[in-house]
Design a protein around this motif. Structure first.
Motif, PDB file in Angstrom:
ATOM      1  N   GLN B 135       0.829  -1.206   0.000  1.00 39.11           N
ATOM      2  CA  GLN B 135       0.000   0.000   0.000  1.00 39.11           C
ATOM      3  C   GLN B 135       0.864   1.256   0.000  1.00 39.11           C
ATOM      4  OE1 GLN B 135      -3.308   0.267  -0.318  1.00 39.11           O
ATOM      5  NE2 GLN B 135      -3.029   2.493  -0.313  1.00 39.11           N
ATOM      6  N   ILE B 136       1.928   1.265   0.784  1.00 39.23           N
ATOM      7  CA  ILE B 136       2.773   2.467   0.889  1.00 39.23           C
ATOM      8  C   ILE B 136       3.612   2.661  -0.375  1.00 39.23           C
ATOM      9  CG2 ILE B 136       4.738   3.480   2.141  1.00 39.23           C
ATOM     10  CD1 ILE B 136       3.593   2.179   4.690  1.00 39.23           C
ATOM     11  N   VAL B 137       4.233   1.583  -0.831  1.00 35.70           N
ATOM     12  CA  VAL B 137       5.112   1.687  -2.017  1.00 35.70           C
ATOM     13  C   VAL B 137       4.282   2.068  -3.243  1.00 35.70           C
ATOM     14  CG1 VAL B 137       6.609   0.376  -3.560  1.00 35.70           C
ATOM     15  CG2 VAL B 137       6.826   0.094  -1.100  1.00 35.70           C
ATOM     16  N   ASN B 138       3.221   1.324  -3.470  1.00 32.42           N
ATOM     17  CA  ASN B 138       2.235   1.619  -4.528  1.00 32.42           C
ATOM     18  C   ASN B 138       2.878   1.951  -5.880  1.00 32.42           C
ATOM     19  OD1 ASN B 138      -0.319   1.775  -5.444  1.00 32.42           O
ATOM     20  ND2 ASN B 138      -0.694   3.881  -4.719  1.00 32.42           N
ATOM     21  N   LEU B 139       3.764   1.089  -6.341  1.00 33.92           N
ATOM     22  CA  LEU B 139       4.432   1.313  -7.622  1.00 33.92           C
ATOM     23  C   LEU B 139       3.520   0.915  -8.789  1.00 33.92           C
ATOM     24  CD1 LEU B 139       7.907  -0.152  -6.618  1.00 33.92           C
ATOM     25  CD2 LEU B 139       7.364   2.257  -6.936  1.00 33.92           C
ATOM     26  N   GLU B 140       3.825   1.482  -9.938  1.00 35.80           N
ATOM     27  CA  GLU B 140       2.981   1.164 -11.102  1.00 35.80           C
ATOM     28  C   GLU B 140       3.120  -0.298 -11.495  1.00 35.80           C
ATOM     29  OE1 GLU B 140       3.068   3.567 -14.561  1.00 35.80           O
ATOM     30  OE2 GLU B 140       2.656   5.403 -13.426  1.00 35.80           O
ATOM     31  N   GLN B 141       4.370  -0.739 -11.445  1.00 33.20           N
ATOM     32  CA  GLN B 141       4.581  -2.164 -11.740  1.00 33.20           C
ATOM     33  C   GLN B 141       4.343  -2.959 -10.463  1.00 33.20           C
ATOM     34  OE1 GLN B 141       8.438  -1.465 -13.538  1.00 33.20           O
ATOM     35  NE2 GLN B 141       7.783  -2.708 -15.277  1.00 33.20           N
ATOM     36  N   ILE B 142       3.283  -3.714 -10.473  1.00 36.21           N
ATOM     37  CA  ILE B 142       2.835  -4.381  -9.243  1.00 36.21           C
ATOM     38  C   ILE B 142       3.859  -5.377  -8.716  1.00 36.21           C
ATOM     39  CG2 ILE B 142       1.539  -6.244 -10.384  1.00 36.21           C
ATOM     40  CD1 ILE B 142       0.245  -4.295  -7.365  1.00 36.21           C
ATOM     41  N   TRP B 143       4.604  -6.004  -9.629  1.00 30.51           N
ATOM     42  CA  TRP B 143       5.576  -7.010  -9.171  1.00 30.51           C
ATOM     43  C   TRP B 143       6.690  -6.384  -8.340  1.00 30.51           C
ATOM     44  CZ3 TRP B 143      10.713  -6.945 -10.616  1.00 30.51           C
ATOM     45  CH2 TRP B 143      11.046  -6.151 -11.708  1.00 30.51           C
ATOM     46  N   LEU B 144       6.989  -5.092  -8.633  1.00 29.85           N
ATOM     47  CA  LEU B 144       7.994  -4.394  -7.820  1.00 29.85           C
ATOM     48  C   LEU B 144       7.470  -4.172  -6.399  1.00 29.85           C
ATOM     49  CD1 LEU B 144       9.605  -1.749 -10.201  1.00 29.85           C
ATOM     50  CD2 LEU B 144      10.738  -3.653  -9.050  1.00 29.85           C
ATOM     51  N   SER B 145       6.182  -3.860  -6.304  1.00 32.11           N
ATOM     52  CA  SER B 145       5.563  -3.687  -4.981  1.00 32.11           C
ATOM     53  C   SER B 145       5.589  -4.994  -4.212  1.00 32.11           C
ATOM     54  CB  SER B 145       4.111  -3.226  -5.128  1.00 32.11           C
ATOM     55  OG  SER B 145       4.060  -2.023  -5.817  1.00 32.11           O
ATOM     56  N   VAL B 146       5.305  -6.086  -4.925  1.00 27.88           N
ATOM     57  CA  VAL B 146       5.314  -7.404  -4.283  1.00 27.88           C
ATOM     58  C   VAL B 146       6.720  -7.733  -3.787  1.00 27.88           C
ATOM     59  CG1 VAL B 146       4.990  -9.887  -4.676  1.00 27.88           C
ATOM     60  CG2 VAL B 146       3.337  -8.255  -5.584  1.00 27.88           C
ATOM     61  N   LEU B 147       7.710  -7.395  -4.630  1.00 29.02           N
ATOM     62  CA  LEU B 147       9.109  -7.646  -4.252  1.00 29.02           C
ATOM     63  C   LEU B 147       9.467  -6.869  -2.982  1.00 29.02           C
ATOM     64  CD1 LEU B 147      11.445  -9.297  -5.503  1.00 29.02           C
ATOM     65  CD2 LEU B 147      12.320  -7.147  -6.436  1.00 29.02           C
ATOM     66  N   ALA B 148       9.038  -5.602  -2.953  1.00 29.90           N
ATOM     67  CA  ALA B 148       9.299  -4.773  -1.761  1.00 29.90           C
ATOM     68  C   ALA B 148       8.621  -5.393  -0.533  1.00 29.90           C
ATOM     69  CB  ALA B 148       8.792  -3.356  -1.994  1.00 29.90           C
TER      70      ALA B 148
END
Lengths: 68, 303
Positions: B135-148
């Motif tokens: 929720q905080i990172v909220n990157l456009e590329q969802i896989w990057l958010s998942v990685l975070a």
């Protein structure tokens, strides 16, 4: 030490096997008089086996059969 | 119909949280020398409760984001559920007390059941932090958010795992092999009187031939407070008989002068090295821990 005693399993004296008649004063346990030391050992062993109990040899020569 | 469906972002958030939380629970299920809870049913029960805990943690953030504030109160349900885990674990272990070689003892049972409760919090917290990260990172590329989320969730797991990790006997004491001596019907280990239950010749011979013993020497004087505790010694004795079995006798005894503790038994299988390993790795129970530093702290009002 008090706490420890309260948590320790209860010991139950099942039998006393002695060679001296005057040492048997009473109590709820089975008290037996043996003729000689060999018989004393044998009786103690038999009772302990039957009752699945432990044996304590007292310094004065009496045997106790006790269960934890 | 679409408005009632959960958005893909929240779906990813929830799934990531659940997976991370459940993984945290899986990683804390130990199958070590203690062999507990490494029973198939034990695994299943704790994995399922871990999954439920992770699910509760994972949906908290989406619930908040959709202004469903009341839904967050289900975290209280989670806490109640975890308490039930502790309670059922305690009852289960108490039921087993009469079937073991030696008693676990109330202190050890309390410690084990608390550990099981706390490990469900692991799952909940890791799941919550993972979904919060997305929720905080909220990157456009969802896989990057998942990685975070994976990285932050993993870090959270590492920190709380370290935080909750206790010491073991080997950390605060030296554990050495003890020399067994049978004098008449009395058993001595390293000169320390242990028991006079070896009244029959068979018992004395058996202990001489097959008995093994360890002596625990505390590193510091204040460690004796914990090690002398009856619950702690009972836990050590339980672990010893659990790991090696007890053919006939098992005793623990403390010596008052130096604070040495004797653990001795006639094992079914195993040798002295296994006993040493087991005793060294027995956990120090939370309920018996004392901090000598804390006792020296000078708070206001104290001299």
């Amino acid at each position: 030490m008090g706490r420890e005693i309260s948590q320790r399993p209860n010991y139950q004296v099942l039998a006393i096997v002695t060679l001296q008649k005057d040492r048997i004063l009473g109590g709820s346990q089975l008290s037996l008089l043996a003729n000689d030391e060999e018989q004393q050992k044998r009786i103690t062993q038999d009772i302990a086996k039957a009752m699945k109990a432990d044996v304590v040899k007292m310094k004065d020569g009496d045997y106790l059969v006790i269960r934890v | 119909m679409d408005t009632e469906m959960i958005s893909s972002q929240y779906l990813v958030m929830i799934v990531t949280g659940i997976v991370m939380g459940t993984m945290a629970r899986i990683m804390t299920i130990k199958a070590d020398y203690r062999q507990y809870p490494s029973y198939p049913n034990g695994y299943l029960i704790h994995l399922v409760t871990g999954f439920v805990a992770a699910s509760l943690g994972a949906v908290a953030i989406p619930a908040l984001m959709t202004k469903n504030f009341v839904a967050v109160t289900f975290l209280t349900v989670a806490i109640q559920q975890f308490r039930d885990v502790r309670k059922s674990e305690r009852e289960s272990l108490k039921d087993l007390e009469n079937t073991e070689f030696a008693y676990r003892g109330d202190a050890y049972i309390d410690g084990i059941s608390k550990t099981f409760e706390s490990r469900n919090y692991f799952a909940l917290i890791v799941a919550l932090v993972s979904s919060l990260t997305i929720q905080i990172v909220n990157l456009e590329q969802i896989w990057l958010s998942v990685l975070a989320a994976i990285v932050i969730g993993g870090l959270t797991f590492y920190i709380i795992n370290r935080f909750s990790k206790g010491k073991s006997v080997g950390d605060i004491a030296d554990v050495k092999q003890g020399e067994i001596e049978v004098k008449g019907s009395e058993l001595f280990v390293d000169g320390i009187y242990v028991s006079n239950l070896l009244g029959s010749e068979n018992a004395a011979k058996m202990f001489k031939d097959e008995g093994i013993a360890v002596v625990i020497h505390p590193h510091e004087e204040h460690f004796r407070i914990g090690l002398d505790n009856f619950g702690q010694r009972q836990a050590i004795l339980f672990e010893a008989t659990r790991a090696l079995g007890a053919k006939r006798y098992h005793f623990s005894r403390k010596e008052y002068d130096d604070g040495r503790i004797v653990i001795t038994l006639i094992p079914i299988a195993g040798d002295i090295n296994k006993l040493l390993h087991t005793v060294r790795n027995t956990p120090i129970l939370e309920s018996v821990k004392k901090s000598s530093k804390l006792m020296n702290t000078k708070f206001i009002g104290r001299e």
